[in-house]
Design an enzyme around this catalytic site. Structure first.
Site, PDB file in Angstrom:
ATOM      1  N   ARG A  47       8.658   3.275  -7.256  1.00  0.00           N
ATOM      2  CA  ARG A  47       8.075   1.936  -7.286  1.00  0.00           C
ATOM      3  C   ARG A  47       9.196   0.901  -7.311  1.00  0.00           C
ATOM      4  O   ARG A  47      10.223   1.114  -7.969  1.00  0.00           O
ATOM      5  CB  ARG A  47       7.217   1.736  -8.545  1.00  0.00           C
ATOM      6  CG  ARG A  47       5.825   2.351  -8.468  1.00  0.00           C
ATOM      7  CD  ARG A  47       4.916   1.575  -7.513  1.00  0.00           C
ATOM      8  NE  ARG A  47       3.617   2.210  -7.324  1.00  0.00           N
ATOM      9  CZ  ARG A  47       3.295   3.014  -6.300  1.00  0.00           C
ATOM     10  NH1 ARG A  47       4.177   3.282  -5.367  1.00  0.00           N
ATOM     11  NH2 ARG A  47       2.089   3.542  -6.200  1.00  0.00           N
ATOM     12  N   GLU A  85       7.292  -6.781  -1.869  1.00  0.00           N
ATOM     13  CA  GLU A  85       7.015  -6.116  -0.597  1.00  0.00           C
ATOM     14  C   GLU A  85       6.158  -7.010   0.299  1.00  0.00           C
ATOM     15  O   GLU A  85       5.137  -7.515  -0.180  1.00  0.00           O
ATOM     16  CB  GLU A  85       6.310  -4.785  -0.848  1.00  0.00           C
ATOM     17  CG  GLU A  85       7.246  -3.795  -1.539  1.00  0.00           C
ATOM     18  CD  GLU A  85       6.634  -2.409  -1.776  1.00  0.00           C
ATOM     19  OE1 GLU A  85       5.492  -2.170  -1.363  1.00  0.00           O
ATOM     20  OE2 GLU A  85       7.320  -1.582  -2.377  1.00  0.00           O
ATOM     21  N   HIS A 102       7.508   1.285   2.605  1.00  0.00           N
ATOM     22  CA  HIS A 102       6.557   1.937   1.682  1.00  0.00           C
ATOM     23  C   HIS A 102       5.666   2.941   2.438  1.00  0.00           C
ATOM     24  O   HIS A 102       4.438   2.876   2.383  1.00  0.00           O
ATOM     25  CB  HIS A 102       5.689   0.876   0.976  1.00  0.00           C
ATOM     26  CG  HIS A 102       5.165   1.373  -0.335  1.00  0.00           C
ATOM     27  ND1 HIS A 102       5.010   0.583  -1.439  1.00  0.00           N
ATOM     28  CD2 HIS A 102       4.735   2.607  -0.732  1.00  0.00           C
ATOM     29  CE1 HIS A 102       4.531   1.279  -2.447  1.00  0.00           C
ATOM     30  NE2 HIS A 102       4.354   2.526  -2.042  1.00  0.00           N
TER      31      HIS A 102
END
Ligand code: NAD
Length: 525
Positions: free
Chosen positions: A231, A260, A278
Protein backbone atom coordinates in the site's frame (compact mmCIF):
# COMPACT_ATOMS: atom_id res chain seq x y z
CA UNK A 1 -33.98 -25.14 -6.53
CA UNK A 2 -35.22 -22.62 -4.01
CA UNK A 3 -32.12 -20.42 -3.94
CA UNK A 4 -31.48 -17.73 -6.54
CA UNK A 5 -28.15 -16.07 -7.29
CA UNK A 6 -27.77 -12.96 -9.43
CA UNK A 7 -24.44 -12.48 -11.18
CA UNK A 8 -24.41 -8.77 -11.93
CA UNK A 9 -20.88 -8.38 -13.34
CA UNK A 10 -18.95 -10.65 -15.67
CA UNK A 11 -17.06 -13.23 -13.65
CA UNK A 12 -15.13 -16.29 -14.74
CA UNK A 13 -17.31 -19.17 -16.03
CA UNK A 14 -15.77 -21.57 -13.51
CA UNK A 15 -17.33 -19.60 -10.67
CA UNK A 16 -20.74 -19.77 -12.32
CA UNK A 17 -20.35 -23.55 -12.86
CA UNK A 18 -19.72 -24.04 -9.14
CA UNK A 19 -23.17 -22.68 -8.35
CA UNK A 20 -25.46 -24.27 -10.90
CA UNK A 21 -26.00 -27.48 -8.91
CA UNK A 22 -27.19 -25.65 -5.81
CA UNK A 23 -29.02 -22.55 -7.03
CA UNK A 24 -30.81 -21.00 -9.95
CA UNK A 25 -28.24 -18.68 -11.45
CA UNK A 26 -29.27 -15.56 -13.36
CA UNK A 27 -26.47 -13.77 -15.23
CA UNK A 28 -27.07 -10.19 -16.29
CA UNK A 29 -23.68 -8.54 -16.74
CA UNK A 30 -25.08 -5.24 -17.94
CA UNK A 31 -27.87 -4.82 -15.40
CA UNK A 32 -28.73 -1.17 -14.80
CA UNK A 33 -29.29 0.46 -11.42
CA UNK A 34 -33.06 0.63 -12.03
CA UNK A 35 -33.31 -3.01 -13.13
CA UNK A 36 -31.29 -4.09 -10.12
CA UNK A 37 -33.59 -2.20 -7.75
CA UNK A 38 -36.52 -3.91 -9.40
CA UNK A 39 -35.29 -7.52 -9.32
CA UNK A 40 -33.10 -7.73 -6.20
CA UNK A 41 -36.08 -8.76 -4.04
CA UNK A 42 -36.08 -12.20 -5.72
CA UNK A 43 -32.46 -13.09 -4.95
CA UNK A 44 -30.69 -14.78 -2.03
CA UNK A 45 -27.22 -13.78 -3.20
CA UNK A 46 -25.61 -11.36 -5.60
CA UNK A 47 -22.12 -11.57 -7.06
CA UNK A 48 -20.44 -8.38 -8.28
CA UNK A 49 -17.00 -7.23 -9.32
CA UNK A 50 -16.56 -3.46 -9.36
CA UNK A 51 -19.08 -2.25 -11.96
CA UNK A 52 -22.27 -2.85 -10.01
CA UNK A 53 -22.81 -0.66 -6.99
CA UNK A 54 -24.62 -2.43 -4.18
CA UNK A 55 -25.95 0.69 -2.49
CA UNK A 56 -28.11 1.10 0.61
CA UNK A 57 -31.06 1.59 -1.73
CA UNK A 58 -30.41 -1.77 -3.38
CA UNK A 59 -29.93 -3.51 -0.04
CA UNK A 60 -33.11 -2.01 1.34
CA UNK A 61 -35.04 -3.08 -1.75
CA UNK A 62 -33.98 -6.68 -1.18
CA UNK A 63 -36.28 -9.04 0.70
CA UNK A 64 -34.34 -12.27 1.14
CA UNK A 65 -30.80 -11.27 0.29
CA UNK A 66 -28.30 -13.09 2.53
CA UNK A 67 -25.01 -12.59 0.74
CA UNK A 68 -23.30 -9.90 -1.28
CA UNK A 69 -20.23 -11.44 -2.82
CA UNK A 70 -17.41 -9.39 -4.30
CA UNK A 71 -15.40 -11.55 -6.69
CA UNK A 72 -12.17 -9.80 -5.71
CA UNK A 73 -10.73 -8.01 -2.73
CA UNK A 74 -11.90 -4.37 -2.30
CA UNK A 75 -15.54 -3.77 -1.39
CA UNK A 76 -15.71 -0.04 -2.12
CA UNK A 77 -18.76 -0.61 -4.35
CA UNK A 78 -20.74 -2.26 -1.55
CA UNK A 79 -22.41 -0.34 1.28
CA UNK A 80 -21.08 -2.65 3.99
CA UNK A 81 -22.68 -0.62 6.77
CA UNK A 82 -26.14 -0.95 5.21
CA UNK A 83 -25.56 -4.67 4.64
CA UNK A 84 -24.51 -5.17 8.26
CA UNK A 85 -27.54 -3.33 9.52
CA UNK A 86 -29.75 -5.63 7.46
CA UNK A 87 -27.82 -8.74 8.54
CA UNK A 88 -26.56 -9.35 5.00
CA UNK A 89 -23.12 -10.94 4.82
CA UNK A 90 -20.57 -9.28 2.61
CA UNK A 91 -17.95 -11.74 1.43
CA UNK A 92 -14.85 -11.35 -0.71
CA UNK A 93 -11.86 -13.38 -1.87
CA UNK A 94 -8.70 -11.86 -0.35
CA UNK A 95 -6.57 -14.91 -1.05
CA UNK A 96 -7.35 -14.87 -4.77
CA UNK A 97 -4.62 -12.37 -5.58
CA UNK A 98 -1.72 -13.66 -3.42
CA UNK A 99 0.19 -15.52 -6.14
CA UNK A 100 -0.52 -12.80 -8.68
CA UNK A 101 0.88 -10.06 -6.41
CA UNK A 102 3.88 -12.22 -5.47
CA UNK A 103 4.68 -12.73 -9.17
CA UNK A 104 4.41 -8.99 -9.82
CA UNK A 105 6.78 -8.39 -6.92
CA UNK A 106 9.31 -10.77 -8.49
CA UNK A 107 8.72 -8.94 -11.79
CA UNK A 108 9.63 -5.59 -10.25
CA UNK A 109 12.69 -7.10 -8.55
CA UNK A 110 13.89 -8.50 -11.89
CA UNK A 111 13.08 -5.28 -13.73
CA UNK A 112 15.29 -3.43 -11.25
CA UNK A 113 18.16 -5.89 -11.09
CA UNK A 114 18.34 -6.19 -14.90
CA UNK A 115 17.24 -2.63 -15.76
CA UNK A 116 14.57 -4.11 -18.04
CA UNK A 117 12.28 -1.07 -18.17
CA UNK A 118 14.93 1.47 -19.16
CA UNK A 119 16.63 -0.97 -21.53
CA UNK A 120 13.27 -1.53 -23.23
CA UNK A 121 12.68 2.17 -23.67
CA UNK A 122 16.23 2.65 -25.01
CA UNK A 123 15.81 -0.09 -27.67
CA UNK A 124 12.45 1.40 -28.66
CA UNK A 125 14.21 4.73 -29.20
CA UNK A 126 16.41 2.98 -31.79
CA UNK A 127 19.46 2.77 -29.53
CA UNK A 128 21.68 -0.24 -28.80
CA UNK A 129 23.39 0.70 -25.51
CA UNK A 130 24.68 -2.67 -24.35
CA UNK A 131 27.24 -1.18 -21.98
CA UNK A 132 24.70 0.98 -20.17
CA UNK A 133 22.58 -1.77 -18.71
CA UNK A 134 24.96 -3.89 -16.67
CA UNK A 135 22.76 -5.72 -14.15
CA UNK A 136 23.19 -7.84 -11.05
CA UNK A 137 22.19 -11.45 -10.37
CA UNK A 138 19.68 -12.28 -7.68
CA UNK A 139 21.41 -15.57 -6.97
CA UNK A 140 23.20 -15.41 -3.62
CA UNK A 141 21.64 -12.04 -2.72
CA UNK A 142 19.71 -11.39 0.45
CA UNK A 143 15.98 -10.73 0.30
CA UNK A 144 14.28 -9.01 3.24
CA UNK A 145 10.51 -9.60 3.37
CA UNK A 146 8.53 -7.27 5.60
CA UNK A 147 5.24 -9.00 6.47
CA UNK A 148 4.85 -12.71 5.88
CA UNK A 149 1.13 -13.17 5.36
CA UNK A 150 -0.49 -14.56 2.24
CA UNK A 151 1.57 -12.56 -0.26
CA UNK A 152 4.84 -12.37 1.69
CA UNK A 153 4.99 -16.17 1.99
CA UNK A 154 4.46 -16.60 -1.75
CA UNK A 155 7.32 -14.17 -2.38
CA UNK A 156 9.53 -16.17 -0.01
CA UNK A 157 8.81 -19.40 -1.92
CA UNK A 158 9.63 -17.75 -5.24
CA UNK A 159 12.80 -16.09 -3.98
CA UNK A 160 14.22 -19.51 -3.12
CA UNK A 161 13.99 -20.54 -6.76
CA UNK A 162 16.28 -17.58 -7.52
CA UNK A 163 18.82 -18.80 -4.97
CA UNK A 164 18.24 -15.89 -2.63
CA UNK A 165 18.78 -16.02 1.11
CA UNK A 166 15.60 -14.79 2.76
CA UNK A 167 15.04 -12.93 6.02
CA UNK A 168 11.64 -11.98 7.32
CA UNK A 169 10.40 -9.27 9.65
CA UNK A 170 6.91 -10.00 10.95
CA UNK A 171 6.43 -9.81 14.71
CA UNK A 172 3.12 -11.62 14.44
CA UNK A 173 3.99 -14.90 12.72
CA UNK A 174 4.45 -18.19 14.53
CA UNK A 175 7.76 -19.95 14.82
CA UNK A 176 6.09 -22.94 13.17
CA UNK A 177 5.21 -20.92 10.05
CA UNK A 178 8.73 -19.53 9.87
CA UNK A 179 10.19 -23.04 10.19
CA UNK A 180 7.85 -24.44 7.55
CA UNK A 181 8.91 -21.77 5.08
CA UNK A 182 12.55 -22.12 6.04
CA UNK A 183 13.06 -18.42 6.73
CA UNK A 184 14.97 -16.63 9.43
CA UNK A 185 12.87 -14.15 11.38
CA UNK A 186 14.79 -11.04 12.43
CA UNK A 187 13.98 -7.59 13.77
CA UNK A 188 13.36 -4.74 11.33
CA UNK A 189 16.76 -3.11 11.81
CA UNK A 190 18.63 -6.35 11.13
CA UNK A 191 16.50 -6.99 8.06
CA UNK A 192 17.15 -3.52 6.67
CA UNK A 193 20.90 -3.76 7.25
CA UNK A 194 21.20 -7.23 5.68
CA UNK A 195 18.95 -6.87 2.61
CA UNK A 196 20.16 -6.49 -0.95
CA UNK A 197 16.48 -6.39 -1.90
CA UNK A 198 13.71 -5.41 0.49
CA UNK A 199 10.04 -6.02 -0.26
CA UNK A 200 6.99 -4.88 1.69
CA UNK A 201 3.85 -6.99 2.28
CA UNK A 202 2.16 -5.52 5.35
CA UNK A 203 -1.18 -3.71 5.60
CA UNK A 204 -1.17 0.07 5.93
CA UNK A 205 -1.87 0.71 9.62
CA UNK A 206 -0.87 3.37 12.17
CA UNK A 207 2.09 1.16 12.94
CA UNK A 208 3.21 0.69 9.33
CA UNK A 209 2.59 4.24 8.04
CA UNK A 210 6.01 5.55 6.93
CA UNK A 211 7.60 2.39 8.33
CA UNK A 212 10.38 3.00 5.82
CA UNK A 213 11.55 6.60 6.16
CA UNK A 214 14.84 8.53 6.26
CA UNK A 215 16.17 6.63 9.30
CA UNK A 216 15.58 3.28 7.60
CA UNK A 217 17.03 4.43 4.25
CA UNK A 218 20.15 5.52 6.17
CA UNK A 219 20.52 1.94 7.44
CA UNK A 220 20.09 0.26 4.04
CA UNK A 221 22.97 -1.22 2.07
CA UNK A 222 24.30 1.19 -0.56
CA UNK A 223 23.32 -1.02 -3.45
CA UNK A 224 19.98 -2.18 -2.16
CA UNK A 225 16.64 -2.16 -3.96
CA UNK A 226 13.28 -1.61 -2.32
CA UNK A 227 9.94 -2.83 -3.66
CA UNK A 228 6.42 -1.96 -2.51
CA UNK A 229 3.42 -3.85 -3.87
CA UNK A 230 1.45 -3.46 -0.61
CA UNK A 231 0.00 0.00 0.00
CA UNK A 232 1.15 3.56 -0.64
CA UNK A 233 2.19 5.37 2.52
CA UNK A 234 4.23 2.53 4.03
CA UNK A 235 7.29 4.06 2.34
CA UNK A 236 7.80 7.78 2.92
CA UNK A 237 8.08 8.90 -0.73
CA UNK A 238 9.92 12.16 0.01
CA UNK A 239 12.58 10.22 1.90
CA UNK A 240 12.68 7.59 -0.85
CA UNK A 241 13.26 10.30 -3.45
CA UNK A 242 16.14 11.69 -1.42
CA UNK A 243 17.68 8.24 -0.91
CA UNK A 244 17.47 7.59 -4.66
CA UNK A 245 18.81 10.95 -5.74
CA UNK A 246 21.77 10.79 -3.38
CA UNK A 247 22.49 7.22 -4.50
CA UNK A 248 21.95 6.06 -0.93
CA UNK A 249 20.13 3.09 -2.43
CA UNK A 250 20.29 1.57 -5.94
CA UNK A 251 16.63 1.60 -6.95
CA UNK A 252 12.95 1.20 -6.14
CA UNK A 253 10.02 -0.69 -7.63
CA UNK A 254 6.57 0.64 -6.76
CA UNK A 255 3.09 -0.56 -7.66
CA UNK A 256 1.41 1.62 -5.02
CA UNK A 257 1.78 5.30 -4.11
CA UNK A 258 0.90 7.77 -1.39
CA UNK A 259 -1.31 9.52 -3.99
CA UNK A 260 -2.67 7.51 -6.87
CA UNK A 261 -2.03 8.33 -9.65
CA UNK A 262 1.27 9.90 -8.50
CA UNK A 263 0.85 12.81 -10.94
CA UNK A 264 3.42 15.35 -9.83
CA UNK A 265 5.72 13.00 -7.93
CA UNK A 266 9.43 13.69 -8.57
CA UNK A 267 9.86 9.91 -8.58
CA UNK A 268 8.44 9.92 -12.12
CA UNK A 269 11.56 11.63 -13.37
CA UNK A 270 14.05 9.13 -11.95
CA UNK A 271 15.75 6.42 -13.94
CA UNK A 272 16.39 4.08 -11.05
CA UNK A 273 12.73 3.44 -10.32
CA UNK A 274 10.27 1.05 -11.96
CA UNK A 275 6.64 2.06 -11.53
CA UNK A 276 3.38 0.23 -12.28
CA UNK A 277 -0.16 1.62 -11.89
CA UNK A 278 -1.45 -0.52 -8.96
CA UNK A 279 -1.80 -3.59 -11.17
CA UNK A 280 -0.01 -6.15 -8.98
CA UNK A 281 -3.30 -8.01 -8.47
CA UNK A 282 -4.52 -7.86 -12.06
CA UNK A 283 -4.39 -11.23 -13.80
CA UNK A 284 -7.06 -13.40 -15.34
CA UNK A 285 -6.10 -16.24 -12.99
CA UNK A 286 -6.70 -14.04 -9.95
CA UNK A 287 -10.11 -13.17 -11.38
CA UNK A 288 -10.89 -16.82 -12.03
CA UNK A 289 -9.86 -17.80 -8.49
CA UNK A 290 -11.90 -14.94 -7.02
CA UNK A 291 -15.00 -16.20 -8.85
CA UNK A 292 -14.46 -19.79 -7.66
CA UNK A 293 -13.76 -18.71 -4.08
CA UNK A 294 -16.89 -16.56 -3.72
CA UNK A 295 -19.06 -19.20 -5.41
CA UNK A 296 -17.85 -21.77 -2.87
CA UNK A 297 -18.48 -19.35 -0.02
CA UNK A 298 -22.07 -18.86 -1.21
CA UNK A 299 -22.49 -22.64 -1.41
CA UNK A 300 -21.30 -22.96 2.18
CA UNK A 301 -23.84 -20.42 3.39
CA UNK A 302 -26.65 -22.15 1.49
CA UNK A 303 -25.62 -25.44 3.14
CA UNK A 304 -25.67 -23.84 6.59
CA UNK A 305 -21.88 -23.87 7.01
CA UNK A 306 -19.69 -20.95 8.09
CA UNK A 307 -18.00 -19.03 5.31
CA UNK A 308 -14.44 -17.84 5.88
CA UNK A 309 -14.24 -14.49 4.19
CA UNK A 310 -17.11 -12.59 5.73
CA UNK A 311 -16.04 -9.01 6.12
CA UNK A 312 -18.93 -7.64 8.13
CA UNK A 313 -20.53 -8.65 11.37
CA UNK A 314 -23.78 -10.57 11.57
CA UNK A 315 -26.63 -8.86 13.37
CA UNK A 316 -27.21 -10.48 16.77
CA UNK A 317 -30.67 -11.31 18.06
CA UNK A 318 -32.16 -8.76 20.45
CA UNK A 319 -31.90 -10.95 23.57
CA UNK A 320 -28.25 -11.79 23.01
CA UNK A 321 -27.47 -8.21 22.19
CA UNK A 322 -29.06 -6.75 25.34
CA UNK A 323 -27.20 -9.21 27.61
CA UNK A 324 -23.76 -8.67 26.19
CA UNK A 325 -23.87 -5.10 24.93
CA UNK A 326 -22.57 -3.53 28.17
CA UNK A 327 -19.41 -5.63 27.82
CA UNK A 328 -18.62 -4.60 24.24
CA UNK A 329 -16.70 -1.52 25.32
CA UNK A 330 -14.78 -3.41 28.01
CA UNK A 331 -13.88 -6.13 25.53
CA UNK A 332 -12.77 -3.56 22.96
CA UNK A 333 -10.52 -1.84 25.51
CA UNK A 334 -9.06 -5.10 26.79
CA UNK A 335 -8.28 -6.17 23.20
CA UNK A 336 -6.64 -2.82 22.42
CA UNK A 337 -4.58 -2.97 25.61
CA UNK A 338 -3.48 -6.53 24.87
CA UNK A 339 -2.24 -5.93 21.33
CA UNK A 340 -0.34 -2.78 22.33
CA UNK A 341 1.50 -4.57 25.12
CA UNK A 342 2.19 -7.90 23.36
CA UNK A 343 5.81 -8.51 22.46
CA UNK A 344 6.26 -10.73 19.46
CA UNK A 345 4.08 -13.41 17.99
CA UNK A 346 0.91 -14.24 19.92
CA UNK A 347 0.68 -17.91 20.90
CA UNK A 348 -2.22 -18.18 23.31
CA UNK A 349 -5.26 -16.24 24.48
CA UNK A 350 -7.23 -17.51 27.50
CA UNK A 351 -10.48 -15.82 28.46
CA UNK A 352 -12.32 -16.49 31.73
CA UNK A 353 -15.84 -15.21 32.33
CA UNK A 354 -16.59 -14.78 36.03
CA UNK A 355 -19.73 -14.10 38.07
CA UNK A 356 -23.08 -13.60 36.35
CA UNK A 357 -21.44 -13.55 32.96
CA UNK A 358 -20.32 -17.15 33.51
CA UNK A 359 -23.96 -18.20 33.25
CA UNK A 360 -24.41 -16.54 29.86
CA UNK A 361 -24.28 -19.32 27.24
CA UNK A 362 -22.91 -17.33 24.29
CA UNK A 363 -19.41 -16.42 25.51
CA UNK A 364 -18.08 -17.38 22.17
CA UNK A 365 -19.27 -14.07 20.76
CA UNK A 366 -17.34 -12.08 23.38
CA UNK A 367 -14.22 -14.17 22.82
CA UNK A 368 -14.51 -13.56 19.09
CA UNK A 369 -14.76 -9.85 19.82
CA UNK A 370 -11.49 -9.96 21.76
CA UNK A 371 -9.82 -11.80 18.87
CA UNK A 372 -11.22 -9.22 16.48
CA UNK A 373 -9.72 -6.36 18.52
CA UNK A 374 -6.37 -8.11 18.92
CA UNK A 375 -5.98 -9.28 15.31
CA UNK A 376 -7.47 -6.42 13.31
CA UNK A 377 -4.61 -3.97 13.92
CA UNK A 378 -2.05 -6.47 12.64
CA UNK A 379 -3.79 -8.12 9.70
CA UNK A 380 -4.79 -6.90 6.31
CA UNK A 381 -7.90 -9.05 6.10
CA UNK A 382 -10.76 -7.68 8.17
CA UNK A 383 -11.30 -9.88 11.23
CA UNK A 384 -14.90 -9.99 12.46
CA UNK A 385 -17.24 -12.03 14.61
CA UNK A 386 -17.71 -14.60 11.92
CA UNK A 387 -14.12 -15.26 10.95
CA UNK A 388 -12.22 -14.35 14.17
CA UNK A 389 -11.81 -17.90 15.45
CA UNK A 390 -10.70 -19.36 12.14
CA UNK A 391 -8.24 -16.50 11.54
CA UNK A 392 -6.73 -17.09 15.02
CA UNK A 393 -6.60 -20.83 14.39
CA UNK A 394 -4.90 -20.34 11.04
CA UNK A 395 -2.30 -18.16 12.72
CA UNK A 396 -1.61 -20.92 15.26
CA UNK A 397 -3.07 -19.02 18.23
CA UNK A 398 -4.55 -21.33 20.88
CA UNK A 399 -7.78 -19.80 22.20
CA UNK A 400 -9.39 -21.18 25.35
CA UNK A 401 -12.47 -20.13 27.30
CA UNK A 402 -13.25 -20.74 30.95
CA UNK A 403 -15.93 -19.89 33.49
CA UNK A 404 -15.67 -19.09 37.19
CA UNK A 405 -18.52 -18.33 39.62
CA UNK A 406 -16.39 -16.04 41.79
CA UNK A 407 -16.09 -12.52 40.37
CA UNK A 408 -14.06 -11.14 43.31
CA UNK A 409 -17.03 -9.20 44.67
CA UNK A 410 -18.07 -7.73 41.31
CA UNK A 411 -21.23 -8.67 39.45
CA UNK A 412 -19.21 -9.93 36.50
CA UNK A 413 -15.56 -9.90 35.59
CA UNK A 414 -13.64 -10.82 32.45
CA UNK A 415 -10.07 -12.08 32.72
CA UNK A 416 -7.91 -12.27 29.61
CA UNK A 417 -4.44 -13.77 29.55
CA UNK A 418 -2.30 -13.51 26.45
CA UNK A 419 0.97 -15.35 25.92
CA UNK A 420 3.31 -13.98 23.26
CA UNK A 421 6.84 -15.02 22.31
CA UNK A 422 8.46 -12.46 24.60
CA UNK A 423 5.92 -11.65 27.29
CA UNK A 424 2.68 -12.64 29.02
CA UNK A 425 -0.03 -10.08 29.72
CA UNK A 426 -2.97 -10.65 32.02
CA UNK A 427 -5.86 -8.23 32.53
CA UNK A 428 -9.04 -8.33 34.53
CA UNK A 429 -11.85 -5.94 33.70
CA UNK A 430 -15.30 -5.10 34.93
CA UNK A 431 -18.18 -2.97 33.74
CA UNK A 432 -20.23 -0.94 36.19
CA UNK A 433 -21.11 2.36 34.58
CA UNK A 434 -17.92 2.39 32.61
CA UNK A 435 -15.37 -0.25 31.69
CA UNK A 436 -12.51 -0.52 34.18
CA UNK A 437 -9.36 -2.55 34.51
CA UNK A 438 -9.02 -3.96 38.03
CA UNK A 439 -5.96 -6.15 37.68
CA UNK A 440 -2.84 -5.94 35.49
CA UNK A 441 -0.48 -8.92 35.53
CA UNK A 442 -1.70 -9.91 38.99
CA UNK A 443 -1.38 -6.35 40.43
CA UNK A 444 -4.55 -4.81 41.77
CA UNK A 445 -5.41 -1.46 40.10
CA UNK A 446 -8.50 0.60 39.39
CA UNK A 447 -7.99 2.11 35.95
CA UNK A 448 -10.49 3.77 33.65
CA UNK A 449 -10.02 2.61 30.11
CA UNK A 450 -9.52 5.85 28.22
CA UNK A 451 -6.74 8.08 26.95
CA UNK A 452 -3.03 7.43 27.01
CA UNK A 453 -1.42 5.41 29.74
CA UNK A 454 2.13 4.67 30.65
CA UNK A 455 2.65 1.39 32.46
CA UNK A 456 5.91 0.68 34.25
CA UNK A 457 7.10 -2.39 36.11
CA UNK A 458 9.61 -1.45 38.78
CA UNK A 459 11.17 -2.42 42.09
CA UNK A 460 9.10 -1.04 44.97
CA UNK A 461 11.70 1.17 46.59
CA UNK A 462 11.90 4.86 47.55
CA UNK A 463 12.79 7.21 44.69
CA UNK A 464 11.74 5.07 41.71
CA UNK A 465 8.32 6.69 41.25
CA UNK A 466 9.93 10.13 41.57
CA UNK A 467 12.58 9.28 38.98
CA UNK A 468 9.91 8.13 36.50
CA UNK A 469 7.88 11.30 37.17
CA UNK A 470 10.94 13.49 36.56
CA UNK A 471 11.63 11.81 33.20
CA UNK A 472 8.02 12.35 32.16
CA UNK A 473 8.30 16.02 33.17
CA UNK A 474 11.53 16.41 31.21
CA UNK A 475 9.58 15.39 28.10
CA UNK A 476 7.00 18.06 28.87
CA UNK A 477 4.24 15.54 29.46
CA UNK A 478 1.61 16.10 32.10
CA UNK A 479 0.54 13.31 34.45
CA UNK A 480 -3.23 13.38 35.01
CA UNK A 481 -3.54 10.39 37.35
CA UNK A 482 -1.32 7.80 38.87
CA UNK A 483 -1.81 4.42 40.51
CA UNK A 484 0.50 1.83 41.90
CA UNK A 485 -0.10 -1.83 42.59
CA UNK A 486 2.20 -4.19 44.43
CA UNK A 487 2.05 -7.66 45.84
CA UNK A 488 4.55 -7.16 48.67
CA UNK A 489 6.58 -4.35 50.17
CA UNK A 490 9.91 -4.02 48.37
CA UNK A 491 8.96 -6.51 45.64
CA UNK A 492 8.08 -5.89 42.01
CA UNK A 493 5.30 -3.32 41.53
CA UNK A 494 3.35 -1.80 38.68
CA UNK A 495 2.70 1.89 38.12
CA UNK A 496 -0.09 3.10 35.80
CA UNK A 497 0.13 6.76 34.82
CA UNK A 498 -2.59 8.46 32.84
CA UNK A 499 -0.95 11.20 30.79
CA UNK A 500 -2.31 14.10 28.77
CA UNK A 501 0.01 13.84 25.78
CA UNK A 502 1.26 11.21 23.35
CA UNK A 503 4.16 9.22 24.80
CA UNK A 504 7.16 9.24 22.42
CA UNK A 505 9.40 6.19 22.04
CA UNK A 506 12.31 8.29 23.38
CA UNK A 507 10.53 8.67 26.75
CA UNK A 508 9.86 4.94 26.99
CA UNK A 509 13.49 4.26 26.27
CA UNK A 510 14.63 6.88 28.87
CA UNK A 511 12.38 5.32 31.52
CA UNK A 512 13.58 1.82 30.72
CA UNK A 513 17.16 3.00 31.36
CA UNK A 514 16.31 4.05 34.94
CA UNK A 515 17.69 1.91 37.70
CA UNK A 516 15.00 -0.34 39.20
CA UNK A 517 12.58 0.09 36.27
CA UNK A 518 12.09 -3.34 34.68
CA UNK A 519 9.79 -2.45 31.81
CA UNK A 520 7.75 0.42 30.41
CA UNK A 521 5.07 0.54 27.74
CA UNK A 522 2.53 3.07 26.58
CA UNK A 523 -1.05 2.18 25.71
CA UNK A 524 -3.52 4.32 23.85
CA UNK A 525 -7.13 3.48 24.54
P1 NAD B 1 -2.02 -10.61 5.16
O1 NAD B 1 -2.99 -10.08 6.13
O2 NAD B 1 -2.17 -12.05 4.72
O3 NAD B 1 -0.54 -10.44 5.72
C1 NAD B 1 -0.07 -9.26 6.33
C2 NAD B 1 1.11 -9.67 7.20
O4 NAD B 1 1.69 -8.47 7.73
C3 NAD B 1 0.70 -10.53 8.41
O5 NAD B 1 1.46 -11.72 8.46
C4 NAD B 1 0.98 -9.64 9.62
O6 NAD B 1 1.45 -10.39 10.72
C5 NAD B 1 2.08 -8.73 9.07
N1 NAD B 1 2.17 -7.46 9.79
C6 NAD B 1 1.17 -6.67 10.26
N2 NAD B 1 1.68 -5.57 10.85
C7 NAD B 1 3.02 -5.66 10.74
C8 NAD B 1 4.10 -4.83 11.13
N3 NAD B 1 3.88 -3.68 11.77
N4 NAD B 1 5.37 -5.22 10.86
C9 NAD B 1 5.60 -6.38 10.20
N5 NAD B 1 4.62 -7.25 9.81
C10 NAD B 1 3.35 -6.87 10.06
O7 NAD B 1 -2.05 -9.62 3.89
P2 NAD B 1 -1.71 -9.96 2.37
O8 NAD B 1 -2.92 -10.47 1.70
O9 NAD B 1 -0.43 -10.73 2.29
O10 NAD B 1 -1.50 -8.47 1.81
C11 NAD B 1 -0.30 -7.75 2.11
C12 NAD B 1 -0.38 -6.33 1.54
O11 NAD B 1 -0.55 -6.36 0.13
C13 NAD B 1 -1.56 -5.50 2.06
O12 NAD B 1 -1.14 -4.19 2.28
C14 NAD B 1 -2.54 -5.52 0.90
O13 NAD B 1 -3.40 -4.40 0.95
C15 NAD B 1 -1.58 -5.45 -0.24
N6 NAD B 1 -2.15 -5.86 -1.52
C16 NAD B 1 -1.82 -5.10 -2.62
C17 NAD B 1 -2.32 -5.42 -3.87
C18 NAD B 1 -1.96 -4.60 -5.08
O14 NAD B 1 -2.74 -4.56 -6.02
N7 NAD B 1 -0.80 -3.97 -5.12
C19 NAD B 1 -3.18 -6.52 -4.00
C20 NAD B 1 -3.48 -7.30 -2.88
C21 NAD B 1 -2.94 -6.95 -1.64
Amino acid sequence: MDKKVLIADQINEKGIDELTDIAEVVSNFTISKEELLDVIKDFDAIIVRSRTKVTREVIEASKKLKIIARAGVGVDNVDVQAATERGVMVINAPESTSITVAEHTMGLILALSRKIAIADSSVKQGKWEKGRFMGIELNGKTLGVIGMGRIGSQVVTRSKAFGMETFVYDPYITEKTALELGVTVVDLETLIKKSDVMTIHVPLTNETKHLISKEQFEMMKENAFIVNCARGGIINEDDLYEALSTNKIRGAGLDVFENEPPKDSPLLGRENVVLTPHIAASTSEAQRDAAIIVANEIKKVFKGQSPRNVINMPVLDTETLSTIKPYFELIEKIGKFMIQTAKGNINEIDVTYCGELSEFPKHDILTRMILQEVLNPILNEPVNLVNATSVAENRGIIVTEGKRCDAKGFKSLIKVEMKSDNNDVSLEGIFTQKPKIVMINGYKVDVETEGTMLICKYKDKPGTIGAVGTKIGEHNINIAKMQVGRKELGGEAVMVLKVDQHVPESLISDIKKLEDVHDAVSVNL
